[in-house]
Design a protein around this motif. Structure first.
Motif, PDB file in Angstrom:
ATOM      1  N   GLY A 133      -9.424  11.322  -1.998  1.00  0.00           N
ATOM      2  CA  GLY A 133      -9.107  11.526  -3.568  1.00  0.00           C
ATOM      3  C   GLY A 133      -8.871  10.035  -3.871  1.00  0.00           C
ATOM      4  N   ASP A 134      -9.025   8.842  -3.390  1.00  0.00           N
ATOM      5  CA  ASP A 134      -8.613   7.397  -3.856  1.00  0.00           C
ATOM      6  C   ASP A 134      -7.365   7.562  -4.421  1.00  0.00           C
ATOM      7  OD1 ASP A 134     -11.149   7.357  -3.647  1.00  0.00           O
ATOM      8  OD2 ASP A 134     -11.909   7.261  -5.275  1.00  0.00           O
ATOM      9  N   ASP A 135      -6.766   8.000  -3.583  1.00  0.00           N
ATOM     10  CA  ASP A 135      -5.128   7.919  -3.634  1.00  0.00           C
ATOM     11  C   ASP A 135      -4.893   7.052  -2.786  1.00  0.00           C
ATOM     12  OD1 ASP A 135      -1.796   8.513  -4.121  1.00  0.00           O
ATOM     13  OD2 ASP A 135      -2.274  10.121  -3.485  1.00  0.00           O
ATOM     14  N   GLN A 136      -4.158   5.905  -3.381  1.00  0.00           N
ATOM     15  CA  GLN A 136      -3.762   5.184  -2.352  1.00  0.00           C
ATOM     16  C   GLN A 136      -2.247   5.270  -1.482  1.00  0.00           C
ATOM     17  OE1 GLN A 136      -5.349   2.354  -1.417  1.00  0.00           O
ATOM     18  NE2 GLN A 136      -7.069   2.657  -2.500  1.00  0.00           N
ATOM     19  N   ASN A 137      -1.520   6.747  -2.470  1.00  0.00           N
ATOM     20  CA  ASN A 137      -0.557   6.165  -1.791  1.00  0.00           C
ATOM     21  C   ASN A 137       0.085   7.574  -0.566  1.00  0.00           C
ATOM     22  OD1 ASN A 137       0.476   4.512  -3.624  1.00  0.00           O
ATOM     23  ND2 ASN A 137       0.670   6.248  -5.223  1.00  0.00           N
ATOM     24  N   ASP A 138      -1.559   7.913  -0.690  1.00  0.00           N
ATOM     25  CA  ASP A 138      -2.191   9.223   0.876  1.00  0.00           C
ATOM     26  C   ASP A 138      -0.737   9.147   1.485  1.00  0.00           C
ATOM     27  OD1 ASP A 138      -3.438  10.088   3.250  1.00  0.00           O
ATOM     28  OD2 ASP A 138      -3.429  11.494   1.900  1.00  0.00           O
ATOM     29  N   PRO A 139      -0.443  10.003   2.310  1.00  0.00           N
ATOM     30  CA  PRO A 139       0.181   9.286   3.477  1.00  0.00           C
ATOM     31  C   PRO A 139       0.530   8.660   4.232  1.00  0.00           C
ATOM     32  CG  PRO A 139       0.523  11.447   2.381  1.00  0.00           C
ATOM     33  CD  PRO A 139      -0.304  11.355   1.862  1.00  0.00           C
ATOM     34  N   ILE A 140      -1.052   8.682   4.716  1.00  0.00           N
ATOM     35  CA  ILE A 140      -1.626   8.148   5.593  1.00  0.00           C
ATOM     36  C   ILE A 140      -1.240   6.843   5.141  1.00  0.00           C
ATOM     37  CG2 ILE A 140      -3.205   7.582   7.721  1.00  0.00           C
ATOM     38  CD1 ILE A 140      -1.129  10.362   8.459  1.00  0.00           C
ATOM     39  N   ALA A 141      -1.997   6.455   4.357  1.00  0.00           N
ATOM     40  CA  ALA A 141      -2.375   5.234   3.756  1.00  0.00           C
ATOM     41  C   ALA A 141      -1.056   4.066   3.824  1.00  0.00           C
ATOM     42  CB  ALA A 141      -3.149   5.262   2.707  1.00  0.00           C
ATOM     43  N   ASP A 142      -0.224   5.310   3.413  1.00  0.00           N
ATOM     44  CA  ASP A 142       0.647   4.589   2.839  1.00  0.00           C
ATOM     45  C   ASP A 142       1.780   3.784   4.309  1.00  0.00           C
ATOM     46  OD1 ASP A 142       3.064   4.073   1.041  1.00  0.00           O
ATOM     47  OD2 ASP A 142       4.442   5.321   1.426  1.00  0.00           O
ATOM     48  N   ALA A 143       1.524   4.847   5.353  1.00  0.00           N
ATOM     49  CA  ALA A 143       2.071   4.129   6.211  1.00  0.00           C
ATOM     50  C   ALA A 143       1.505   3.584   6.991  1.00  0.00           C
ATOM     51  CB  ALA A 143       2.314   5.738   6.924  1.00  0.00           C
ATOM     52  N   ALA A 144      -0.024   3.316   6.782  1.00  0.00           N
ATOM     53  CA  ALA A 144      -0.806   2.382   7.767  1.00  0.00           C
ATOM     54  C   ALA A 144      -0.373   1.193   7.566  1.00  0.00           C
ATOM     55  CB  ALA A 144      -2.336   3.000   7.614  1.00  0.00           C
ATOM     56  N   ARG A 145      -0.145   0.861   5.322  1.00  0.00           N
ATOM     57  CA  ARG A 145       0.001  -0.069   5.021  1.00  0.00           C
ATOM     58  C   ARG A 145       1.506  -1.240   5.484  1.00  0.00           C
ATOM     59  NH1 ARG A 145      -1.922   1.571   0.022  1.00  0.00           N
ATOM     60  NH2 ARG A 145      -0.036   3.203  -0.183  1.00  0.00           N
ATOM     61  N   ALA A 146       2.047  -0.114   6.360  1.00  0.00           N
ATOM     62  CA  ALA A 146       3.207  -0.561   6.655  1.00  0.00           C
ATOM     63  C   ALA A 146       3.886  -0.821   7.992  1.00  0.00           C
ATOM     64  CB  ALA A 146       4.614   1.059   6.372  1.00  0.00           C
ATOM     65  N   ILE A 147       2.699  -0.657   9.255  1.00  0.00           N
ATOM     66  CA  ILE A 147       2.117  -0.956  10.016  1.00  0.00           C
ATOM     67  C   ILE A 147       1.185  -2.113  10.275  1.00  0.00           C
ATOM     68  CG2 ILE A 147       3.544   1.097  10.730  1.00  0.00           C
ATOM     69  CD1 ILE A 147       0.882   2.050  11.690  1.00  0.00           C
ATOM     70  N   LEU A 148       0.312  -1.841   9.284  1.00  0.00           N
ATOM     71  CA  LEU A 148      -0.449  -3.266   9.666  1.00  0.00           C
ATOM     72  C   LEU A 148       0.184  -4.843   8.895  1.00  0.00           C
ATOM     73  CD1 LEU A 148      -3.668  -1.280   9.219  1.00  0.00           C
ATOM     74  CD2 LEU A 148      -2.656  -1.532  11.068  1.00  0.00           C
ATOM     75  N   ASP A 149      -0.988  -5.590   9.419  1.00  0.00           N
ATOM     76  CA  ASP A 149      -0.513  -6.787   9.122  1.00  0.00           C
ATOM     77  C   ASP A 149      -1.501  -6.977   7.865  1.00  0.00           C
ATOM     78  OD1 ASP A 149       1.249  -7.040  11.419  1.00  0.00           O
ATOM     79  OD2 ASP A 149      -0.752  -7.976  12.528  1.00  0.00           O
ATOM     80  N   GLY A 150      -1.793  -6.385   6.905  1.00  0.00           N
ATOM     81  CA  GLY A 150      -2.335  -6.719   5.818  1.00  0.00           C
ATOM     82  C   GLY A 150      -2.940  -5.325   5.551  1.00  0.00           C
ATOM     83  N   HIS A 151      -3.751  -5.242   4.148  1.00  0.00           N
ATOM     84  CA  HIS A 151      -5.093  -4.223   3.775  1.00  0.00           C
ATOM     85  C   HIS A 151      -5.747  -4.465   3.108  1.00  0.00           C
ATOM     86  CE1 HIS A 151      -1.419  -3.702   1.137  1.00  0.00           C
ATOM     87  NE2 HIS A 151      -2.171  -3.754   0.370  1.00  0.00           N
ATOM     88  N   ILE A 152      -7.103  -4.070   3.391  1.00  0.00           N
ATOM     89  CA  ILE A 152      -8.831  -4.400   2.178  1.00  0.00           C
ATOM     90  C   ILE A 152      -8.871  -3.064   1.884  1.00  0.00           C
ATOM     91  CG2 ILE A 152     -10.874  -5.340   2.151  1.00  0.00           C
ATOM     92  CD1 ILE A 152     -10.176  -7.342   4.732  1.00  0.00           C
ATOM     93  N   VAL A 153      -8.726  -3.130   0.115  1.00  0.00           N
ATOM     94  CA  VAL A 153      -9.131  -1.934  -0.345  1.00  0.00           C
ATOM     95  C   VAL A 153     -10.647  -1.890  -1.074  1.00  0.00           C
ATOM     96  CG1 VAL A 153      -8.262  -0.698  -2.636  1.00  0.00           C
ATOM     97  CG2 VAL A 153      -6.278  -1.622  -1.238  1.00  0.00           C
ATOM     98  N   LEU A 154     -11.242  -0.940  -0.691  1.00  0.00           N
ATOM     99  CA  LEU A 154     -13.074  -0.974  -1.380  1.00  0.00           C
ATOM    100  C   LEU A 154     -12.283   0.453  -2.487  1.00  0.00           C
ATOM    101  CD1 LEU A 154     -14.379  -0.440   1.606  1.00  0.00           C
ATOM    102  CD2 LEU A 154     -14.026  -2.503   0.630  1.00  0.00           C
ATOM    103  N   SER A 155     -12.968  -0.874  -3.616  1.00  0.00           N
ATOM    104  CA  SER A 155     -12.739   0.209  -4.782  1.00  0.00           C
ATOM    105  C   SER A 155     -14.098   1.317  -5.126  1.00  0.00           C
ATOM    106  CB  SER A 155     -12.415  -0.655  -6.635  1.00  0.00           C
ATOM    107  OG  SER A 155     -12.569  -0.279  -7.531  1.00  0.00           O
ATOM    108  N   ARG A 156     -13.976   2.515  -5.458  1.00  0.00           N
ATOM    109  CA  ARG A 156     -14.825   2.806  -6.205  1.00  0.00           C
ATOM    110  C   ARG A 156     -15.570   2.351  -7.624  1.00  0.00           C
ATOM    111  NH1 ARG A 156     -16.586   8.003  -4.406  1.00  0.00           N
ATOM    112  NH2 ARG A 156     -15.023   7.743  -2.743  1.00  0.00           N
ATOM    113  N   GLU A 157     -14.951   2.538  -8.057  1.00  0.00           N
ATOM    114  CA  GLU A 157     -15.137   1.794  -9.350  1.00  0.00           C
ATOM    115  C   GLU A 157     -16.266   0.389  -9.234  1.00  0.00           C
ATOM    116  OE1 GLU A 157     -13.319   0.228 -13.573  1.00  0.00           O
ATOM    117  OE2 GLU A 157     -12.271   0.550 -12.355  1.00  0.00           O
TER     118      GLU A 157
END
Length: 464
Positions: free
Chosen positions: A328-352
């Motif tokens: 649902g393009d929710d960047q606070n999804d539980p898995i997305a939030d957990a992944a951001r915390a354990i990875l060395d960076g994140h690249i966000v792709l925007s639907r807009e």
């Protein structure tokens, strides 16, 4: 020899030796205690009458003599919970359950290059059996964090916006965060073709089955497959196979890293891995904690991700990119939030951005590379800061500009942002068949920022 002969000549010596030998217990293989199938709920099998450790493989016998492979994933009292790796059609109540061996090691070596495997490590490409002589643990062995080599070398991924604005270090682990249909697979394909690496290990976990052939034929091609290994566990396989596929992908990458290779690991997707663990956890009675995800999911994620990265000094490296499906393009999804915390960076792709026809649809403002300060020079970091500032200034006033409410001349900084915004967008856009090297990308960023000619203002490094 003379001493042994003299001892044997003594009266009763042979009798004493025979009695000592008879007193030793014979070395027999341990007995395999069979159990029986007592219950099936969904994909979970319950067995009673046998004992087995977590991770043990079991054979559940069909009435026709064929066997279905399953793995012990939990127990309660005298009951074992098993998860099958294949279809359970044909099983009957009371079927025999035979514990076999524990799933700890998988075959790996140089002969895997160019092969396509399933979650078990069995070939899918019809090119015969694997002839490997080395094995590696499926679960992996954690490295001492103090022995890991630091990230000091920049990796060229062939994508201008990432090379210049989100520089990637060799041995870094990044996530590609996006909803469905915004270009994750295309971006992965570009990285596969253009990244400088000795070996590419691709894990297609829980995705559509048709994507496997497309990725192999259209993205990798014959030349790309020569240095690649593909592990495919599509969405129609069991949750256990999807877990094993992800772990097998990392075991193969670890083998090549330990032999001094520079490995690029691409896994699509980390979300499907988490969902597979959720299915298993809920099936054996684990209590859901966050939006239906049990605690075991959040324990499994770092265990998998920490297997990537640099090895010990003078060894190879694993640079890993994990796609994370943002529901649902929710960047606070539980898995997305957990992944951001354990990875060395994140690249966000925007639907807009994607819907505007701009590819790759990278939202630079929402993306970050945590290793960039250690691998990029001060000048590049200054150029990146000015690029971000200029883009953010335009975006924050976008609505006013669109409706004509902003009057030119009221803010010289915003006037410059409006003037140069098309150049910023052109810098971020790139055709999927076009490769931009690292040095050229940084040089283009320098030329772009140097063309701004911004008016002096406090905190503006380009005006000093």
């Amino acid at each position: 020899m003379e001493t042994e002969a003299a001892a044997a000549a003594e009266p009763g010596a042979w009798t004493r030796r025979l009695r000592a030998r008879a007193a030793r217990p014979p070395r027999l293989p341990p007995l395999a205690v069979e159990g029986k199938l007592t219950r099936i709920v969904g994909l979970t099998l319950e067995a009673a009458g046998c004992s087995a450790a977590i991770g043990t493989r079991c054979a559940v016998m069909n009435p026709d003599g064929s066997a279905i492979e399953a793995e012990v994933v939990g127990f309660a009292g005298e009951r074992l919970y098993l998860m099958p790796t294949e279809s359970i059609q044909g099983l009957v109540p009371g079927a025999r359950v035979l514990p076999k061996s524990r799933v700890y090691r998988v075959p790996v070596d140089e002969s895997l290059l160019g092969r396509i495997l399933d979650g078990r490590g069995e070939p899918l490409d019809g090119r015969g059996k694997l002839l490997t002589g080395t094995t590696y643990p499926l679960q992996g062995e954690p490295l001492n964090p103090l022995k890991r080599s630091p990230i000091r070398e920049t990796l060229d991924v062939g994508i201008r916006s990432i090379n210049a604005l989100l520089s990637v270090g060799r041995g870094q682990r990044l996530g590609l965060f996006a909803g469905s249909g915004v270009g994750k697979s295309v971006l992965l394909g570009m990285m596969t073709r253009y990244t400088q690496a000795d070996v590419v290990v691709v894990g297609l976990i829980g995705e559509r089955g048709r994507e496997v052939k497309e990725f192999v034929e259209d993205i990798l091609g014959d030349s790309g497959m020569q240095r690649a290994v593909v592990v495919a566990a599509p969405a129609d396989t069991s949750p256990l196979m999807r877990l094993h596929g992800a772990m097998l992908t990392h075991s193969i990458a670890e083998y090549f890293r330990d032999h001094g290779r520079k490995v690029l690991l691409l896994m699509d997707s980390l979300t499907r891995f988490a969902q597979a663990q959720r299915e298993i956890g809920l099936a054996i009675g684990e209590v859901p904690a966050t939006k239906g995800y049990p605690p075991s999911v959040f324990a499994r994620l770092p265990q998998l991700v920490e297997r990537a990265g640099n090895g010990e000094r003078n060894a190879g490296s694993i640079t890993a990119f994990y796609t994370v499906l943002v529901e649902g393009d929710d960047q606070n999804d539980p898995i997305a939030d957990a992944a951001r915390a354990i990875l060395d960076g994140h690249i966000v792709l925007s639907r807009e951005i994607a819907e505007a026809g701009h590819y790759p649809a990278i939202d630079v403002q929402a993306s970050v590379s945590r290793a960039m300060p250690a691998i990029a020079g001060p000048a590049q970091l200054q150029w990146v800061a000015e690029f971000r500032r200029m883009q953010a200034l335009y975006q924050s006033n976008r609505d006013l500009i669109s409706v004509g409410a902003y009057q030119a001349g009221a803010n010289p900084q915003l006037d410059a942002a409006v003037q140069h915004y098309p150049a910023l967008q052109a810098f971020l856009a790139q055709d999927m068949h076009d490769s931009q090297d690292l040095a050229g990308s940084v040089r283009q960023l320098s030329d772009l920022v140097g063309s701004f000619h911004l008016p002096a203002s406090p905190g503006n490094p380009a005006s000093e």
